[in-house]
Design an enzyme around this catalytic site. Structure first.
Site, PDB file in Angstrom:
ATOM      1  N   TYR A   9       0.885  -1.161   0.000  1.00  0.00           N
ATOM      2  CA  TYR A   9       0.000   0.000   0.000  1.00  0.00           C
ATOM      3  C   TYR A   9       0.923   1.210   0.000  1.00  0.00           C
ATOM      4  CZ  TYR A   9      -3.394   3.419   1.722  1.00  0.00           C
ATOM      5  OH  TYR A   9      -4.193   4.527   1.870  1.00  0.00           O
ATOM      6  N   ARG A  11       0.897   4.221   0.937  1.00  0.00           N
ATOM      7  CA  ARG A  11       1.053   5.124   2.076  1.00  0.00           C
ATOM      8  C   ARG A  11       1.553   4.421   3.341  1.00  0.00           C
ATOM      9  NH1 ARG A  11      -4.460   8.080   2.146  1.00  0.00           N
ATOM     10  NH2 ARG A  11      -3.740   8.717   4.214  1.00  0.00           N
ATOM     11  N   CYS A  12       1.884   3.144   3.212  1.00  0.00           N
ATOM     12  CA  CYS A  12       2.339   2.343   4.354  1.00  0.00           C
ATOM     13  C   CYS A  12       3.861   2.489   4.510  1.00  0.00           C
ATOM     14  CB  CYS A  12       1.948   0.887   4.109  1.00  0.00           C
ATOM     15  SG  CYS A  12       2.758  -0.294   5.177  1.00  0.00           S
ATOM     16  N   THR A  13       4.315   2.943   5.674  1.00  0.00           N
ATOM     17  CA  THR A  13       5.746   3.161   5.886  1.00  0.00           C
ATOM     18  C   THR A  13       6.526   1.845   5.871  1.00  0.00           C
ATOM     19  OG1 THR A  13       5.346   3.230   8.264  1.00  0.00           O
ATOM     20  CG2 THR A  13       5.537   5.344   7.135  1.00  0.00           C
ATOM     21  N   LYS A  16       7.097   0.942   2.307  1.00  0.00           N
ATOM     22  CA  LYS A  16       8.149   1.774   1.714  1.00  0.00           C
ATOM     23  C   LYS A  16       9.526   1.254   2.118  1.00  0.00           C
ATOM     24  CE  LYS A  16       5.343   5.953   1.583  1.00  0.00           C
ATOM     25  NZ  LYS A  16       5.052   7.211   2.239  1.00  0.00           N
TER      26      LYS A  16
END
Length: 119
Positions: A9, A11-13, A16
């Site tokens: 996803y 926006r998931c840190t 990333k």
């Protein structure tokens, strides 16, 4: 070369961090957005079988939707079929990042596990 697929996803840190690790280690992968293109029930069943993990490990327990649905209370009462249907209904319920290789499926990012799986 082991074909690697990663469900993430954007926006998931943790996602990333996992993608950065793959890039830093020059590991090729196919990226799938878990929110836009989440795995269906059939795929989830295959992933579960291949992973050897308890089905509960496929749930994103820290997600907003998980909390809204009060799944921590409901999951213990649910059948495996009900859990698969629920997971297949919304990608935001699925633990991410999810790494799929020829041999295994991992949920979440633990560098040592990923290093082993991506050999």
């Amino acid at each position: 070369m082991n074909q690697i697929t990663v469900y993430c996803y954007s926006r998931c840190t943790t996602c990333k961090k996992a993608l950065k690790w793959l890039d830093d280690n020059k590991i090729e992968y196919k990226l799938i957005d878990i929110k836009e293109d989440h795995p269906d029930e059939k795929k989830l069943r295959q992933f579960h079988k291949k992973s050897g993990l308890p089905l509960k490990r496929f749930f994103n327990t820290s997600g907003q939707l998980y909390r809204e649905l009060e799944l921590s209370k409901k999951l213990p009462e649910m059948s495996e079929d009900e859990m698969f249907k629920l997971l297949a209904s919304d990608g935001m319920l699925v633990k991410r990042p999810m790494l799929i290789t020829k041999d295994t499926v991992l949920t979440g990012f633990k560098e040592e596990e990923w290093k082993e799986a991506c050999k």
